[in-house]
Scaffold this active site. Sequence first.
Site, PDB file in Angstrom:
ATOM      1  N   ASP A  40       0.836  -1.197   0.000  1.00  0.00           N
ATOM      2  CA  ASP A  40       0.000   0.000   0.000  1.00  0.00           C
ATOM      3  C   ASP A  40       0.876   1.254   0.000  1.00  0.00           C
ATOM      4  OD1 ASP A  40      -2.351  -1.469   0.112  1.00  0.00           O
ATOM      5  OD2 ASP A  40      -2.335  -1.541   2.303  1.00  0.00           O
ATOM      6  N   TYR A  68       6.437  -8.733   8.564  1.00  0.00           N
ATOM      7  CA  TYR A  68       6.092  -7.316   8.647  1.00  0.00           C
ATOM      8  C   TYR A  68       6.361  -6.777  10.046  1.00  0.00           C
ATOM      9  CZ  TYR A  68       3.349  -8.028   4.357  1.00  0.00           C
ATOM     10  OH  TYR A  68       2.938  -8.333   3.081  1.00  0.00           O
ATOM     11  N   ARG A 181      -3.628  -5.059   7.890  1.00  0.00           N
ATOM     12  CA  ARG A 181      -4.706  -4.115   8.242  1.00  0.00           C
ATOM     13  C   ARG A 181      -5.889  -4.851   8.855  1.00  0.00           C
ATOM     14  NH1 ARG A 181      -6.416  -1.068   3.090  1.00  0.00           N
ATOM     15  NH2 ARG A 181      -5.554  -2.893   2.065  1.00  0.00           N
TER      16      ARG A 181
END
Length: 295
Positions: A40, A68, A181
Amino acid sequence: MAEPGILLVDKPSGITSHDVVARTRRARGTRKVGHAGTLDPMATGLLVVGVEHATRLLTFIVGLDKTYLATIRLGQTTTTDDADGDIDVRASAESVAEATEERIRDGVAALTGTISQVPSAVSAIKVDGRRAYDLVRAGEDVELKSREVTISRFEIVSITREADHIDVDVEVDCTSGTYIRALARDLGSALGTGGHLTRLRRTRIGEFAVDSAFSVEDLEDASLVAPAEVASRVLGSLDVSADEARDLRHGKRIDAPERFDGLRAAIDPSGALVGVVERRGSAMKSTMNMPQVER
């Protein structure tokens, strides 16, 4: 023709993965550029970019596990489940106070392992041929199907409390297709506070780490990882003779020199990648060939 290979790029925040591809095309003087695994605009970190015929290897990279680093803000939800969206709900001070460290750790544990996850509606998943985020922006309601993903590690690095929110720094190892997310959203939902991402950085894709990546300012001079090295690291290598390499390039089945499962990178005596082979009984055949480059 530009030199073929894989570029490891450390994408900065504020640009899209497609922007990185466009910059790479200009920097390397070729249109034949692609990437494995979109980040993103808000996110930073490792983007694997293929140049020339090395783009054929991206299909073997995109499905690899990833790592991540992220910051989950509990106490607020946004329209995009990350900091690029507008805050639409703020939790009460009482709800934030009730999200104790123990409850946060229990919530993280519940989202570890193999779970069913509904991707964020503002994602690149296609619905009837259109991207979900385009439908959302057009004012349409989007309901995405849940998918099974595996979170092999969901580790809390630190917890920082403010009066109206809690920031939880985490490190996540997960299968391809996992939405961090959505983890933030679901953790906040379970705690009754709401949640969204304020930071996301991808540090690993398979065997490739962001520590070895180049900045977007250095794309022109950045060194490429050779196709043979990339395929060997992703699939494992299999040495073949010059005659075997020729036959594989011509689409012939040949005797497999050793037993193996799945796919392997066939490497010729010069160290070049012949292609990707799979075993069929006692024989093997190329499923993807690379162009033969004069050395």
